[in-house]
Scaffold this motif. Structure first.
Motif, PDB file in Angstrom:
ATOM      1  N   GLU A 132      40.455  12.918  40.138  1.00 23.54           N
ATOM      2  CA  GLU A 132      41.263  11.834  40.840  1.00 23.54           C
ATOM      3  C   GLU A 132      42.641  11.608  40.318  1.00 23.54           C
ATOM      4  O   GLU A 132      43.360  11.162  41.130  1.00 23.54           O
ATOM      5  N   PHE A 133      43.098  11.920  39.060  1.00 21.23           N
ATOM      6  CA  PHE A 133      44.193  11.619  38.448  1.00 21.23           C
ATOM      7  C   PHE A 133      45.028  13.010  38.398  1.00 21.23           C
ATOM      8  O   PHE A 133      44.752  13.844  37.770  1.00 21.23           O
ATOM      9  N   SER A 138      56.258  10.856  33.716  1.00 19.52           N
ATOM     10  CA  SER A 138      56.753   9.690  34.051  1.00 19.52           C
ATOM     11  C   SER A 138      55.734   8.404  33.953  1.00 19.52           C
ATOM     12  O   SER A 138      56.215   7.244  33.985  1.00 19.52           O
ATOM     13  N   LEU A 139      54.568   8.868  34.225  1.00 17.30           N
ATOM     14  CA  LEU A 139      53.606   7.949  34.375  1.00 17.30           C
ATOM     15  C   LEU A 139      53.463   7.022  35.879  1.00 17.30           C
ATOM     16  O   LEU A 139      52.941   6.035  36.116  1.00 17.30           O
ATOM     17  N   SER A 140      54.472   7.690  36.519  1.00 11.56           N
ATOM     18  CA  SER A 140      54.511   7.084  38.076  1.00 11.56           C
ATOM     19  C   SER A 140      53.070   7.399  38.600  1.00 11.56           C
ATOM     20  O   SER A 140      52.486   8.521  38.712  1.00 11.56           O
ATOM     21  N   GLY A 141      52.917   6.332  39.633  1.00  8.35           N
ATOM     22  CA  GLY A 141      51.734   6.534  40.563  1.00  8.35           C
ATOM     23  C   GLY A 141      50.582   5.834  39.777  1.00  8.35           C
ATOM     24  O   GLY A 141      49.292   6.087  40.477  1.00  8.35           O
ATOM     25  N   LEU A 142      50.511   5.443  38.773  1.00  6.02           N
ATOM     26  CA  LEU A 142      49.264   4.788  37.982  1.00  6.02           C
ATOM     27  C   LEU A 142      49.376   3.257  38.200  1.00  6.02           C
ATOM     28  O   LEU A 142      48.484   2.597  37.624  1.00  6.02           O
ATOM     29  N   LYS A 157      56.785   4.798  22.574  1.00  2.00           N
ATOM     30  CA  LYS A 157      57.636   3.873  23.292  1.00  2.00           C
ATOM     31  C   LYS A 157      57.707   3.897  24.765  1.00  2.00           C
ATOM     32  O   LYS A 157      57.643   2.682  25.412  1.00  2.00           O
ATOM     33  N   HIS A 158      57.277   4.912  25.449  1.00  3.61           N
ATOM     34  CA  HIS A 158      57.701   5.119  26.840  1.00  3.61           C
ATOM     35  C   HIS A 158      56.315   4.328  27.537  1.00  3.61           C
ATOM     36  O   HIS A 158      56.528   3.512  28.283  1.00  3.61           O
ATOM     37  N   PHE A 159      55.061   4.510  27.160  1.00  3.48           N
ATOM     38  CA  PHE A 159      53.806   3.591  27.645  1.00  3.48           C
ATOM     39  C   PHE A 159      54.110   2.187  27.434  1.00  3.48           C
ATOM     40  O   PHE A 159      53.993   1.545  28.143  1.00  3.48           O
TER      41      PHE A 159
END
Length: 268
Positions: A132-133, A138-142, A157-159
């Motif tokens: 499903e994931f 970039s962690l976009s769409g979450l 840092k990013h998260f």
């Protein structure tokens, strides 16, 4: 040529005086027991209780350095939020398994050679839901997903910088497992090495780590800037760093990695 020789002797004398000063200062520091605060949980293979005894890669590394420097070492285990709070107040000389943030640096001495291990952060999901994931670096769409995290943790840092993600903080790693299985969380964030260690013990069944890794950051032993002995602790931080750097080049360190089956930091 004569001027060069005199300068050399002067430099050697200066280094001798400096070394003598450090040894005297350190003696005053080492006369006291160094207490290291840590999270109360089990984090195999890095820090964990086995047969009632605290052990793990980090613990053995720190004990080796303390023995080499002639320091009496004591560990205090507290819930992670309380461990950070008390360390920030200067109640302990050092803290283990501590990632760097600008906020933490206000009350912590970080030395680049006081790294205990590198943490590779991954998302966990139920195996039956893994398709499903689609994890993008970039962690976009979450943004519509609920992501389980442990209270007081930095996850790279990013998260940490993304304000649009829905985080639900829990107390420990087994809360992350429970909330995934109850479908209260869609994803959970955890160190990949710790996850593999828990799986080897038989925990986190039916849960998988998703690729790619989200971030990687070093985990330190950090020393207190706030403690009443902060000047001595800064010197001790430098001495720890020097010995840790040397130790990591030794066969004894390689044997520890084998003993704890410390996994490669990169996912295949």
């Amino acid at each position: 040529m004569r001027f060069f020789c005199i300068t050399n002797r002067s430099v050697r004398r200066l280094f001798f005086i400096l070394a003598l000063f450090l040894s005297v200062s350190f003696s005053a520091c080492a006369a006291e027991k160094l207490t290291i605060v840590r999270g109360i949980g089990n984090y195999p293979p890095l820090e964990m209780l086995k047969d009632g005894q605290l052990t793990g890669l980090h613990i053995d590394m720190l004990r080796h350095v303390a023995d080499t420097l002639g320091i009496e070492l004591e560990f205090t285990s507290l819930p992670w939020g309380r461990a950070i709070k008390y360390f920030a107040m200067g109640k302990f000389g050092a803290i283990s398994y501590f990632g760097y943030t600008k906020e933490r640096e206000k009350f912590s001495y970080y030395h680049p050679d006081n790294v205990l291990s590198d943490t590779d952060w991954v998302f966990l999901a139920l195996e039956e839901r893994k398709h499903e994931f689609n994890i993008d670096p970039s962690l976009s769409g979450l943004e519509d997903l609920v992501i389980g995290v442990q209270n007081g943790y930095s996850h790279g840092k990013h998260f940490d910088s993304l304000k649009t993600l829905k985080r639900d903080a829990v107390i420990n790693e087994f809360d992350l497992e429970r909330m995934l299985k109850k479908r209260r969380h869609d994803l959970a964030m955890m160190s990949h090495q710790e996850f593999l260690g828990f799986q080897e013990r038989g925990d986190f069944k039916g849960i998988v780590a998703l690729s790619p890794e989200i971030d990687s950051d070093p985990q330190y032993i950090a020393f207190s800037r706030i403690n009443s002995n902060h000047k001595q602790l800064k010197i001790l931080s430098e001495l720890f760093a020097k010995e840790l750097k040397r130790f990591k080049t030794s066969q004894e360190y390689e044997n520890l990695l084998i003993k704890y089956d410390f996994h490669s930091s990169k996912m295949k």
